[in-house]
Enzyme design. Sequence first.
Site, short mmCIF file in Angstrom:
data_model
loop_
_atom_site.label_atom_id
_atom_site.label_comp_id
_atom_site.label_asym_id
_atom_site.label_seq_id
_atom_site.Cartn_x
_atom_site.Cartn_y
_atom_site.Cartn_z
CD GLU A 192 19.92 -4.25 -3.18
OE1 GLU A 192 20.13 -4.08 -4.27
OE2 GLU A 192 20.38 -3.25 -2.13
CE LYS A 228 22.56 3.39 -2.06
NZ LYS A 228 22.57 3.23 -3.38
CG HIS A 280 30.53 -29.95 10.30
ND1 HIS A 280 30.65 -31.33 11.11
CD2 HIS A 280 30.83 -30.19 9.23
CE1 HIS A 280 30.97 -32.14 10.31
NE2 HIS A 280 31.06 -31.80 8.76
O1 PA5 Z 1 21.14 -3.16 -6.97
C1 PA5 Z 1 21.47 -1.89 -6.85
O2 PA5 Z 1 20.93 -1.15 -7.55
C2 PA5 Z 1 21.79 -1.46 -5.48
O3 PA5 Z 1 22.37 -2.50 -4.52
C3 PA5 Z 1 23.17 -0.67 -5.89
O4 PA5 Z 1 23.96 -1.23 -6.54
C4 PA5 Z 1 24.14 -0.15 -4.66
O5 PA5 Z 1 23.14 0.41 -3.57
C5 PA5 Z 1 24.98 0.85 -4.95
O6 PA5 Z 1 24.66 2.04 -5.68
P1 PA5 Z 1 25.33 3.00 -6.40
O7 PA5 Z 1 25.65 2.26 -7.65
O8 PA5 Z 1 24.32 4.08 -6.93
O9 PA5 Z 1 26.31 3.40 -5.57
#
Ligand code: PA5
Length: 406
Positions: A263, A395, A284
């Site tokens: 990310e 989302k 393996h």
């Molecule tokens: O690293 C991040 O910010 C994302 O991976 C969020 O943690 C994830 O999308 C969940 O988002 P939220 O806490 O708004 O539900």
Amino acid sequence: MTLTLHDNSGILSEEKLNELTRKNLKYLDSGNPPEWLLKNYDETLEDCEWLSSSVRQNADVLIVIGVGGSNRAARAVYDCFGSKSGVEIEWVGLNYSAREMNSLLKRIDRKRMYVDLIAKNFRTLEPGLWFRALRTQLRKEYGDEYSYHIFCTGTPGSDLKELCYNHDFCFLEFPTDVCGRYSVFTPVALFPLAVAGFDIREMVNGACAMRKTLQDTSESNPALRLASARNYLYENGYKMEMLSFFDPSLERFSKWWTQLFAESEGKDGKGLYPVVGSFTEDLHSIGQYIQQGEPILFETFLNVPSSEDRKIDLTDIPDGFEYLDGKSVNDVNNAAFRATLETHSKRFPCFEIDVPRLDEYTFGELFYFFMYTCCLSARILGVNPFDQPGVESYKEKTIASLKANI
Ligand code: PA5
């Protein structure tokens, strides 16, 4: 914790790595490590310790609702050791699986339970959907008192905070300037870990020690060395980094690591693709590709001594494994590790990260080390490590399509 380069492929030498790291020293001055990786932790520790003590006394199970950065760090530690306090944690809000939901509700029926909803802004659908189901369950179990069984971790000023205020749910702060995958030293991870009996102070101590180590402004800084190597190898056709380990208890940690790098760096048409090798099992399967497939990956090994060992049983029949006599299971695992490192490093550069033992302190060190390495690496790559526009668009589109069908 130490970082060592092993390269018998001729692609990256110590001298070359020193040179690359020296060129990148300027990235140490560009606001890294971000202050907020470890912010106000004294206050946070006190709050988490205090609030968790009553949950520990009164619960059989804590249900953590959260996805992505809202659960991966805490789960990495929890899954490695299991609960230390006797309060089990269930990790939900990760999908839209009715089967998983029904199965959880059956498992927790009649148990003394608390819920910790973790959602930065409470707009993500998975946690929203699961929170509804859990509220119904809590009302069924506790009637009007149900709200005392709910903790919510969200940002100040968010809809979630208002919801907590209106309905008497306990609110814990998810600092506004920290995104999920960097939130390990906030109540996001510290509260559930405290409920499960982990020494969260030790975890923060480990992180503080690592922060000190990474203040080194020379080419010996291990985070800058790894970040520099990652970018050099990426530019030279090695498009994947594999995090490999020989202890399956690190599998959850590797999921946290995968999210952190994917990310933070996978954007603008760039970024190393993070993959995981849980050895020796994966030797393996993908082991074949690593050894003889297209040369597109390099490897970072996490080498952690096992906390347990066992003498290998003497054989009752001639089974062809006589060379095992007198050895322990760890002797075999270590031999497999050294053999793998030797063969893989003939094909591509490998890094070895040695951790003396696995506990709260070393987890704190590891989390901090990788988060800082990731910030530096993304800066060298030229991308913003702190946003995830690709995830946000999925989302938004899901929500829009559901609204359109109302
Ligand atoms: O690293 C991040 O910010 C994302 O991976 C969020 O943690 C994830 O999308 C969940 O988002 P939220 O806490 O708004 O539900």
